[in-house]
Design a protein around this motif. Structure first.
Motif, PDB file in Angstrom:
ATOM      1  N   ILE A   1       7.173  -2.911   7.258  1.00 14.35           N
ATOM      2  CA  ILE A   1       7.330  -3.883   8.333  1.00 14.35           C
ATOM      3  C   ILE A   1       8.805  -4.211   8.517  1.00 14.35           C
ATOM      4  O   ILE A   1       9.565  -4.264   7.549  1.00 14.35           O
TER       5      ILE A   1
ATOM      6  N   ASP B   1       0.808  -1.221   0.000  1.00 10.65           N
ATOM      7  CA  ASP B   1       0.000   0.000   0.000  1.00 10.65           C
ATOM      8  C   ASP B   1       0.840   1.269   0.000  1.00 10.65           C
ATOM      9  O   ASP B   1       0.311   2.365  -0.051  1.00 10.65           O
TER      10      ASP B   1
ATOM     11  N   VAL C   1       5.050  -3.484  12.705  1.00 12.18           N
ATOM     12  CA  VAL C   1       4.284  -2.828  11.646  1.00 12.18           C
ATOM     13  C   VAL C   1       4.375  -1.317  11.828  1.00 12.18           C
ATOM     14  O   VAL C   1       3.987  -0.778  12.869  1.00 12.18           O
ATOM     15  N   TRP C   2       4.918  -0.647  10.809  1.00  7.80           N
ATOM     16  CA  TRP C   2       5.033   0.811  10.816  1.00  7.80           C
ATOM     17  C   TRP C   2       3.911   1.401   9.983  1.00  7.80           C
ATOM     18  O   TRP C   2       3.666   0.961   8.864  1.00  7.80           O
ATOM     19  N   ASP C   3       3.242   2.402  10.526  1.00  8.06           N
ATOM     20  CA  ASP C   3       2.172   3.068   9.777  1.00  8.06           C
ATOM     21  C   ASP C   3       2.337   4.568   9.933  1.00  8.06           C
ATOM     22  O   ASP C   3       3.075   5.047  10.803  1.00  8.06           O
ATOM     23  N   GLU C   4       1.622   5.305   9.103  1.00 12.17           N
ATOM     24  CA  GLU C   4       1.750   6.756   9.110  1.00 12.17           C
ATOM     25  C   GLU C   4       1.253   7.338  10.417  1.00 12.17           C
ATOM     26  O   GLU C   4       0.177   6.981  10.910  1.00 12.17           O
TER      27      GLU C   4
ATOM     28  N   SER D   1      -2.961  -8.553   2.992  1.00 16.00           N
ATOM     29  CA  SER D   1      -2.651  -7.211   3.496  1.00 16.00           C
ATOM     30  C   SER D   1      -2.999  -7.018   4.964  1.00 16.00           C
ATOM     31  O   SER D   1      -2.534  -6.074   5.599  1.00 16.00           O
TER      32      SER D   1
ATOM     33  N   ARG E   1       6.425   7.946  10.385  1.00 14.29           N
ATOM     34  CA  ARG E   1       5.855   6.641  10.694  1.00 14.29           C
ATOM     35  C   ARG E   1       6.068   6.293  12.161  1.00 14.29           C
ATOM     36  O   ARG E   1       6.984   6.789  12.807  1.00 14.29           O
TER      37      ARG E   1
ATOM     38  N   ARG F   1       2.484   1.727   4.691  1.00 12.86           N
ATOM     39  CA  ARG F   1       2.995   0.889   5.765  1.00 12.86           C
ATOM     40  C   ARG F   1       4.328   0.233   5.394  1.00 12.86           C
ATOM     41  O   ARG F   1       4.649   0.059   4.226  1.00 12.86           O
TER      42      ARG F   1
END
Length: 223
Positions: free
Chosen positions: A115, A110, A125-128, A177, A140, A113
């Motif tokens: 990892i 996507d 898990v890295w996300d915004e 996902s 992140r 993200r």
């Protein structure tokens, strides 16, 4: 002076990212299509941890991620602009806690993200992270930790909308996902898997995966 410890090409092979082997380390971005012997950017690492892995975002060449055993550095750059870096803590306390050492980090399909895998089978898990003030660079944050394997994760790979994971026991697993397991091979018994390659354009398929994804012929390299 002492060479490089990690390199990666951008998806279109026009850019090369390098991580120096000497310490303190430097990160450099090279224009592979230009005859210049000087990099486009070269910056010292903000991390104190020895960085050993480097990957471009396959969906956005303006983002690169590097990691060592304890720290992850997200890099972003602008055409004609600056190179930015961010080293978010792996946990809320800024340490690994009960997690093992980080082995590698990739961006997932996507493009937001990412990892980081560990040597005890977990992924971070890295996300915004949405900040109150405006930031040029996407920030992140480590949002969660999941266990995907029972042993050291030795490689991570994107395949269309799937995540392919290999471990030190030689098992190959496919996740969607949402990190739900959709396919696995656990009876290969040939030692740790260190990389995986997929043939492109193969008409016949071995097995159909959920979500209209077909598993192509693939080759596994082992240590």
């Amino acid at each position: 002076p002492n060479g490089v410890i990690a390199v990666d090409f951008s998806p279109d092979a026009s850019l090369l990212a390098t991580v120096s082997k000497d310490f303190p380390q430097t990160f450099a971005l090279w224009d592979w299509m230009n005859d210049s012997e000087m990099p486009v950017f070269i910056e010292p690492f903000p991390a104190k941890d020895l960085q050993t892995h480097c990957r471009f975002n396959p969906f956005d060449p303006h983002e690169i991620v590097t990691n060592g055993a304890k720290e992850v550095v997200f890099w972003s750059w602008e055409d004609g602009g600056e190179l930015h870096s961010s080293t978010p803590p792996v946990s809320q306390k800024g340490g690994l806690g009960q997690l093992g050492a980080l082995t590698q980090t990739i961006f997932i399909h996507d493009s937001v993200r990412a990892i980081s895998a560990t040597d005890d089978g977990h992924v971070v898990v890295w996300d915004e992270a949405f900040l109150g003030d405006y930031s040029v660079q996407r920030e992140r944050k480590a949002m969660k930790v999941l266990r995907l394997c029972n042993s050291k994760i030795t490689f991570l790979r994107n395949l269309e909308k799937c995540l392919v994971v290999g471990d030190a026991e030689g098992k190959i697993k496919f996740f969607d996902s949402m990190f739900r397991s959709i396919l696995w091979f656990d009876d290969l018994h040939a030692g740790p898997a260190v990389s995986v390659s997929f043939a492109r354009g193969v008409k016949s398929t071995t097995r159909d995966l959920p979500g209209s994804l077909s598993l192509r012929t693939f080759c596994i390299s082992r240590g």
